[in-house]
Write an enzyme that holds these catalytic residues in place. Sequence first.
Site, PDB file in Angstrom:
ATOM      1  N   HIS A   1       0.860  -1.188   0.000  1.00 24.49           N
ATOM      2  CA  HIS A   1       0.000   0.000   0.000  1.00 24.49           C
ATOM      3  C   HIS A   1       0.897   1.238   0.000  1.00 24.49           C
ATOM      4  O   HIS A   1       1.907   1.280   0.702  1.00 24.49           O
ATOM      5  CB  HIS A   1      -0.898   0.019   1.229  1.00 24.49           C
ATOM      6  CG  HIS A   1      -1.927  -1.071   1.235  1.00 24.49           C
ATOM      7  ND1 HIS A   1      -3.077  -1.007   0.493  1.00 24.49           N
ATOM      8  CD2 HIS A   1      -1.953  -2.269   1.865  1.00 24.49           C
ATOM      9  CE1 HIS A   1      -3.788  -2.105   0.685  1.00 24.49           C
ATOM     10  NE2 HIS A   1      -3.128  -2.898   1.509  1.00 24.49           N
TER      11      HIS A   1
ATOM     12  N   CYS B   1      -1.870   5.485  -4.653  1.00 24.82           N
ATOM     13  CA  CYS B   1      -2.644   4.247  -4.741  1.00 24.82           C
ATOM     14  C   CYS B   1      -3.657   4.330  -5.877  1.00 24.82           C
ATOM     15  O   CYS B   1      -3.808   3.385  -6.660  1.00 24.82           O
ATOM     16  CB  CYS B   1      -3.353   3.972  -3.417  1.00 24.82           C
ATOM     17  SG  CYS B   1      -4.326   2.460  -3.430  1.00 24.82           S
TER      18      CYS B   1
END
Length: 113
Positions: A22, A34
């Site tokens: 992430h 992201c």
Amino acid sequence: MIIGTFKRNDSGRIISFELTGHAQSGEYGKDLVCAAVSALAISCVNGIDALAGVKPIVDANEEEGGYLYIELPEDSTQEQTNITQILLENLLLGLQAVQAEYGKYLQLKTITK
């Protein structure tokens, strides 16, 4: 951090890629890195299916995100291979542009099989 790994065969063609982790460059739902990585990767996979007519092998963490693995089948025609390579090289270029601006959150590597 998101780690992207592209695997090439001896001919230089991309045969698979994996995205893990992430970015954590912003709060959930507002993480620009992201969002950019996800949009580029999903667009590429959808293009491989819709434009090249190739069903890639896909493994993904559907619930938590943070993992996507794509592998191309070996039984593609030359035309399908050409289209998939354009899409995959474009994905790599897009991710490299994101990395150039946000390298703290995205690391890319390419390996040869």
